[in-house]
Design an enzyme around this catalytic site. Structure first.
Site, short mmCIF file in Angstrom:
data_model
loop_
_atom_site.label_atom_id
_atom_site.label_comp_id
_atom_site.label_asym_id
_atom_site.label_seq_id
_atom_site.Cartn_x
_atom_site.Cartn_y
_atom_site.Cartn_z
CG HIS A 52 -6.52 -5.44 44.28
ND1 HIS A 52 -5.89 -4.93 43.17
CD2 HIS A 52 -6.19 -6.75 44.33
CE1 HIS A 52 -5.21 -5.88 42.57
NE2 HIS A 52 -5.37 -7.02 43.26
CG HIS B 38 -5.94 -10.69 47.08
ND1 HIS B 38 -6.57 -11.34 46.07
CD2 HIS B 38 -5.01 -9.90 46.49
CE1 HIS B 38 -6.06 -10.99 44.91
NE2 HIS B 38 -5.10 -10.11 45.12
P1 AMP Z 1 -3.93 -9.30 41.67
O1 AMP Z 1 -3.24 -10.41 40.95
O2 AMP Z 1 -3.48 -9.06 43.08
O3 AMP Z 1 -3.91 -8.04 40.83
O4 AMP Z 1 -5.42 -9.77 41.86
C1 AMP Z 1 -6.45 -9.49 40.97
C2 AMP Z 1 -7.60 -10.34 41.41
O5 AMP Z 1 -8.75 -9.86 40.77
C3 AMP Z 1 -7.49 -11.83 41.04
O6 AMP Z 1 -7.58 -12.61 42.22
C4 AMP Z 1 -8.65 -12.07 40.09
O7 AMP Z 1 -9.25 -13.32 40.30
C5 AMP Z 1 -9.58 -10.92 40.45
N1 AMP Z 1 -10.46 -10.43 39.39
C6 AMP Z 1 -10.15 -10.21 38.10
N2 AMP Z 1 -11.21 -9.68 37.45
C7 AMP Z 1 -12.20 -9.56 38.36
C8 AMP Z 1 -13.54 -9.09 38.33
N3 AMP Z 1 -14.09 -8.61 37.20
N4 AMP Z 1 -14.27 -9.11 39.47
C9 AMP Z 1 -13.74 -9.59 40.61
N5 AMP Z 1 -12.48 -10.05 40.72
C10 AMP Z 1 -11.71 -10.03 39.62
#
Ligand code: AMP
Length: 144
Positions: A105, A107
């Site tokens: 993903h 950001h």
């Molecule tokens: P990463 O640390 O790059 O893997 O980012 C994961 C991101 O997903 C974090 O910024 C979380 O806040 C976000 N996140 C976790 N669970 C969910 C969810 N159910 N829906 C939307 N965002 C999420």
């Protein structure tokens, strides 16, 4: 590539399959974009390719063209929706680098002059705020 491999039950895979809810702002045949539930700033959005991979390191190179075309589209919409002064694009690979969800993903983090971003995945936002922000991005996309 991590020896851990891809877990099809990670939370973003569940969001892609519609098994758990998300505040979606954009979808095409290659990606889904939705609001980050613990935003670092107003309008923090995630763009997720439908093709499974843990992160950039094990992804097929063909993934990135469609993924980053969508990142640009949603980033432009977020910039417009929130009148952002700048946009950070970030992407983490494996836990020591900050990755917490193991489906690739990107950001999109709008930034505002003089406003420090919140911590990464730190504070849960109210659903009504996420819904309102998603609507603003969808409106900007519709007008693009
Ligand atoms: P990463 O640390 O790059 O893997 O980012 C994961 C991101 O997903 C974090 O910024 C979380 O806040 C976000 N996140 C976790 N669970 C969910 C969810 N159910 N829906 C939307 N965002 C999420």
């Amino acid at each position: 590539m991590s020896s851990a491999g891809y877990d099809p039950n990670n939370i973003f895979a569940k969001i892609l399959r519609g098994e758990i809810p998300s505040h979606r702002v954009y979808e095409d045949d290659a990606v889904v974009a939705f609001m980050d539930v613990m935003p670092q700033s107003t309008g923090h959005t995630l763009v997720v390719p439908k093709t499974p991979s843990r992160n950039l390191l094990d992804a097929e190179p063909e993934t990135f063209g469609r993924l980053f075309a969508a990142v640009q589209k949603v980033a432009r919409a977020a910039q417009q929706a929130f009148d952002a002064d700048g946009i950070v694009i970030s992407q983490f690979n494996e836990a020591p680098a900050g990755q917490t969800v193991f489906h690739l993903h990107v950001h999109i983090v709008p930034r505002f002059e003089g406003v420090a971003p919140k911590g990464h995945a730190a504070v849960m936002e109210k659903p009504e705020v996420l819904a309102a922000n998603a609507e603003k991005i969808r409106a900007a996309l519709a007008g693009a």
